[in-house]
Design an enzyme around this catalytic site. Sequence first.
Site, PDB file in Angstrom:
ATOM      1  N   GLY A  44       0.774  -1.244   0.000  1.00  0.00           N
ATOM      2  CA  GLY A  44       0.000   0.000   0.000  1.00  0.00           C
ATOM      3  C   GLY A  44       0.800   1.286   0.000  1.00  0.00           C
ATOM      4  N   GLU A  99       4.150   4.182   5.676  1.00  0.00           N
ATOM      5  CA  GLU A  99       2.936   3.361   5.567  1.00  0.00           C
ATOM      6  C   GLU A  99       1.824   4.138   4.876  1.00  0.00           C
ATOM      7  OE1 GLU A  99       1.492   0.768   5.512  1.00  0.00           O
ATOM      8  OE2 GLU A  99       1.821  -0.589   7.170  1.00  0.00           O
ATOM      9  N   ASP A 103      -4.225   1.276  10.979  1.00  0.00           N
ATOM     10  CA  ASP A 103      -5.617   0.895  11.241  1.00  0.00           C
ATOM     11  C   ASP A 103      -5.669   0.337  12.676  1.00  0.00           C
ATOM     12  OD1 ASP A 103      -8.176  -0.176  11.093  1.00  0.00           O
ATOM     13  OD2 ASP A 103      -7.917  -1.060   9.136  1.00  0.00           O
ATOM     14  N   LYS A 131      -6.324   5.901  11.120  1.00  0.00           N
ATOM     15  CA  LYS A 131      -7.725   5.580  11.436  1.00  0.00           C
ATOM     16  C   LYS A 131      -7.794   5.190  12.919  1.00  0.00           C
ATOM     17  CE  LYS A 131     -10.249   3.177   8.243  1.00  0.00           C
ATOM     18  NZ  LYS A 131     -10.758   1.939   7.583  1.00  0.00           N
ATOM     19  N   PHE A 152     -14.230   2.300   4.744  1.00  0.00           N
ATOM     20  CA  PHE A 152     -13.296   1.550   3.904  1.00  0.00           C
ATOM     21  C   PHE A 152     -12.819   2.485   2.812  1.00  0.00           C
ATOM     22  CE2 PHE A 152     -11.427  -1.412   1.086  1.00  0.00           C
ATOM     23  CZ  PHE A 152     -11.034  -2.472   1.880  1.00  0.00           C
ATOM     24  N   VAL A 153     -11.530   2.805   2.812  1.00  0.00           N
ATOM     25  CA  VAL A 153     -11.011   3.788   1.863  1.00  0.00           C
ATOM     26  C   VAL A 153     -10.079   3.125   0.848  1.00  0.00           C
ATOM     27  CG1 VAL A 153     -11.292   5.874   3.243  1.00  0.00           C
ATOM     28  CG2 VAL A 153      -9.254   4.465   3.581  1.00  0.00           C
ATOM     29  N   ASP A 159      -6.145  -0.405  -1.488  1.00  0.00           N
ATOM     30  CA  ASP A 159      -6.881  -1.255  -2.422  1.00  0.00           C
ATOM     31  C   ASP A 159      -8.170  -1.808  -1.856  1.00  0.00           C
ATOM     32  OD1 ASP A 159      -5.531  -3.095  -0.573  1.00  0.00           O
ATOM     33  OD2 ASP A 159      -6.189  -4.667  -1.961  1.00  0.00           O
TER      34      ASP A 159
HETATM   35  C1  PRP Z   1      -2.648  -2.581   5.203  1.00  0.00           C
HETATM   36  C2  PRP Z   1      -1.835  -1.313   5.293  1.00  0.00           C
HETATM   37  C3  PRP Z   1      -0.984  -1.522   6.502  1.00  0.00           C
HETATM   38  C4  PRP Z   1      -1.876  -2.391   7.384  1.00  0.00           C
HETATM   39  C5  PRP Z   1      -2.487  -1.527   8.426  1.00  0.00           C
HETATM   40  O1  PRP Z   1      -1.876  -3.512   4.551  1.00  0.00           O
HETATM   41  O2  PRP Z   1      -1.054  -1.117   4.149  1.00  0.00           O
HETATM   42  O3  PRP Z   1       0.217  -2.194   6.203  1.00  0.00           O
HETATM   43  O4  PRP Z   1      -2.881  -2.958   6.549  1.00  0.00           O
HETATM   44  O5  PRP Z   1      -3.376  -2.247   9.196  1.00  0.00           O
HETATM   45  P1  PRP Z   1      -3.190  -2.495  10.742  1.00  0.00           P
HETATM   46  O6  PRP Z   1      -2.859  -1.171  11.388  1.00  0.00           O
HETATM   47  O7  PRP Z   1      -4.556  -2.995  11.153  1.00  0.00           O
HETATM   48  O8  PRP Z   1      -2.126  -3.521  10.929  1.00  0.00           O
HETATM   49  P2  PRP Z   1      -2.461  -4.828   3.910  1.00  0.00           P
HETATM   50  O9  PRP Z   1      -2.096  -5.980   4.800  1.00  0.00           O
HETATM   51  O10 PRP Z   1      -3.913  -4.607   3.553  1.00  0.00           O
HETATM   52  O11 PRP Z   1      -1.599  -5.047   2.637  1.00  0.00           O
HETATM   53  P3  PRP Z   1      -1.334  -4.095   1.372  1.00  0.00           P
HETATM   54  O12 PRP Z   1      -0.563  -2.905   1.876  1.00  0.00           O
HETATM   55  O13 PRP Z   1      -0.541  -4.979   0.490  1.00  0.00           O
HETATM   56  O14 PRP Z   1      -2.666  -3.705   0.790  1.00  0.00           O
END
Ligand code: PRP
Length: 176
Positions: A44, A99, A103, A131, A152-153, A159
């Site tokens: 991401g 990052e 979340d 968030k 959900f953004v 993505d």
């Molecule tokens: C998403 C985002 C962070 C993580 C945050 O990654 O990029 O790395 O989740 O969430 P958290 O604070 O609840 O741990 P994801 O695992 O969706 O992978 P991506 O970046 O490949 O989409």
Amino acid sequence: MIENRLQLIIPADRIQQRVAEMGAQISSDYPEAEPLLLAGVLKGAWVFLADLARAISRPVTIDFLHTSSYGEGNTSSGEAKLVRDLDTSIEGMHVLLVEDIVDTGVTLDYLMRVLSQRRPRSLAIASFLDKPSRRQRQVDIRYRGFEVPNQFVVGYGLDFAGSYRNLPDLCAIREE
Ligand code: PRP
């Protein structure tokens, strides 16, 4: 059609303005003679990292790591694991973890613990989005782009099932 459910949250020009401010702040915070590594968390963070790096006016090096905490859906497993490590040693370096979103905080809580054991000179977080309503682990975000509500953004690297990362705006997916 999910495209009909996309709602503009932050337009591209506002994002670019904020990223420029963050780059200027980072440029002035880190001594120019000391090495600064931008460590992007795949996937991401790639869009934010590309823009942030170019908004920083001092030398930086770039590396990537990849964690996994979510499946194809949007529910956290509550744990993170490292699926691709950095290529380079971070000992003695200033490291800025980059990052797209904090979340639950599970991912960055894990990465901060893992990377701090490698004796970096400093270790801090720059996140495009925060968030806080979903937080399970306390995470200290030094550079934050925007706070977002519990929607959900997608876009600007984020993505839905692998798509929409290339949207220049940040959008929310409206409930049906
Ligand atoms: C998403 C985002 C962070 C993580 C945050 O990654 O990029 O790395 O989740 O969430 P958290 O604070 O609840 O741990 P994801 O695992 O969706 O992978 P991506 O970046 O490949 O989409």
